[in-house]
Design a protein around this motif. Structure first.
Motif, mmCIF file in Angstrom:
data_model
loop_
_atom_site.group_PDB
_atom_site.id
_atom_site.type_symbol
_atom_site.label_atom_id
_atom_site.label_comp_id
_atom_site.label_asym_id
_atom_site.label_seq_id
_atom_site.Cartn_x
_atom_site.Cartn_y
_atom_site.Cartn_z
ATOM 1 N N UNK A 1 -120.758 -14.450 23.038
ATOM 2 C CA UNK A 1 -120.837 -15.129 24.331
ATOM 3 C C UNK A 1 -120.347 -14.184 25.432
ATOM 4 N N UNK A 2 -121.050 -14.160 26.569
ATOM 5 C CA UNK A 2 -120.657 -13.277 27.666
ATOM 6 C C UNK A 2 -119.790 -14.042 28.664
ATOM 7 N N UNK A 3 -119.177 -13.302 29.570
ATOM 8 C CA UNK A 3 -118.217 -13.875 30.514
ATOM 9 C C UNK A 3 -118.805 -15.040 31.294
ATOM 10 N N UNK A 4 -119.975 -14.857 31.880
ATOM 11 C CA UNK A 4 -120.563 -15.916 32.716
ATOM 12 C C UNK A 4 -120.829 -17.192 31.921
ATOM 13 N N UNK A 5 -121.285 -17.033 30.679
ATOM 14 C CA UNK A 5 -121.547 -18.204 29.833
ATOM 15 C C UNK A 5 -120.244 -18.942 29.516
ATOM 16 N N UNK A 6 -119.202 -18.161 29.243
ATOM 17 C CA UNK A 6 -117.911 -18.778 28.907
ATOM 18 C C UNK A 6 -117.316 -19.486 30.116
ATOM 19 N N UNK A 7 -117.450 -18.874 31.300
ATOM 20 C CA UNK A 7 -116.963 -19.516 32.519
ATOM 21 C C UNK A 7 -117.696 -20.833 32.770
ATOM 22 N N UNK A 8 -119.005 -20.817 32.572
ATOM 23 C CA UNK A 8 -119.787 -22.037 32.780
ATOM 24 C C UNK A 8 -119.341 -23.140 31.821
ATOM 25 N N UNK B 1 -114.743 -13.121 19.828
ATOM 26 C CA UNK B 1 -114.659 -14.514 19.383
ATOM 27 C C UNK B 1 -113.220 -15.045 19.445
ATOM 28 N N UNK B 2 -112.268 -14.177 19.140
ATOM 29 C CA UNK B 2 -110.857 -14.584 19.175
ATOM 30 C C UNK B 2 -110.465 -15.035 20.596
ATOM 31 N N UNK B 3 -110.938 -14.305 21.614
ATOM 32 C CA UNK B 3 -110.653 -14.650 23.010
ATOM 33 C C UNK B 3 -111.364 -15.944 23.387
ATOM 34 N N UNK B 4 -112.597 -16.110 22.923
ATOM 35 C CA UNK B 4 -113.357 -17.342 23.191
ATOM 36 C C UNK B 4 -112.594 -18.557 22.668
#
Length: 288
Positions: free
Chosen positions: A1-8, A51-54
């Motif tokens: 997952x990329x930053x923008x997707x995770x922020x959304x 993934x750990x950060x997600x």
């Protein structure tokens, strides 16, 4: 997952709630977890996230959705230009309290200049009041008191971080009982306190971050919210020098009540100072 997707995903999970900015808080949490500046998050939206950060991010977002304070997640809070370590069990420093601190800093600089001063602070919590005062005022020594072990642990961490061990001392006890063995009677120039001042029956009406997660004993000021002022004011006279200053943070509707309490106990030159919303926030007076 990329930053923008995770922020959304963070924004969607947080949803719309009072006192909460879903996008900004998602950015703050993600920058904290990645140990990068917020500007990095803004400019690297297509960067892949481990993934750990997600997993950690989603866990923190879930906590935040339930009202868990952001400062407890980040373990820090900025106060008067300084960064303070914060953890659950300690009141989160408020901008309102900066008004009290700023008044004292200006008073000392204008009236006392480089004269050595003794200051007592009651109910220290994170230590933000005494440590900020000592950081900006090199001529003061502060004796700060709290009854809570977690608060004293956090305050000591902050004192170490700010290298103020030589001029700020912390003591465990209930108000003046914490310093009763130090023989400071009649030797104190300034007593300052941001005591619990929320009326007991008003606590359920506070925002969820405060009423559900911050320590009740740091909030609850008894039936009228005046319990601690009534304890501190009479006893402060034993410790203050003649002309010494007593300075309180107060609730928005407590100005006249605390002023009358000071007058009744022989204080002069009493002022009520308002916050940026025009509400009563600080009361100060001199021992006559």
């Amino acid at each position: 997952m990329v930053i923008n997707e995770l922020l959304q995903l963070g924004v969607e999970k947080l949803g719309e709630r009072e006192y909460l900015d879903p996008l900004l808080e998602s950015i703050i949490i993600l920058s904290y977890l990645q140990n990068v500046d917020k500007s990095y998050i803004y400019t690297h939206g297509d960067k892949e996230i481990p993934e750990e950060i997600v997993d950690k991010f989603l866990n923190f977002i879930e906590k935040r959705k339930k009202g868990y304070p952001l400062s407890y997640i980040l373990k820090e809070k900025e106060f008067y230009g300084l960064d303070f370590y914060i953890e659950e069990g300690v009141l989160v420093p408020r901008p309102d309290t900066e008004i009290l601190v700023e008044w004292i800093i200006n008073k000392v600089n204008n009236e006392f200049k480089d004269k050595p001063l003794n200051v007592v602070e009651l109910g220290t919590g994170s230590g933000c009041i005494p440590l900020t005062l000592a950081y900006y005022l090199k001529n003061i020594k502060v004796f700060a008191v709290d009854i809570d072990e977690v608060a004293l642990k956090v305050a000591n961490i902050n004192r170490d971080n700010l290298n103020l061990n030589d001029r700020v001392s912390f003591y465990k006890g209930d108000l003046f009982n914490g310093i009763s063995s130090l023989q400071l009677e009649g030797k104190i120039d300034i007593i300052v306190s941001n005591p619990p001042y929320i009326p007991t029956n008003a606590i359920p009406e506070l925002q969820i971050e405060v009423r559900e997660y911050e320590p009740k004993k740091a909030l609850d000021g008894g039936e009228e919210g005046l319990l601690f002022y009534k304890k501190i004011v009479p006893e402060s006279k034993k410790y203050l020098k003649s002309g010494g200053i007593l300075a309180f943070e107060i609730g928005y509707d407590q100005g006249m009540k605390v002023k009358k309490l000071l007058e009744k106990n022989g204080f002069k030159d009493i002022s009520i100072i308002k916050d940026f919303q025009g509400l009563d926030r600080v009361v100060v007076g001199r021992l006559g």
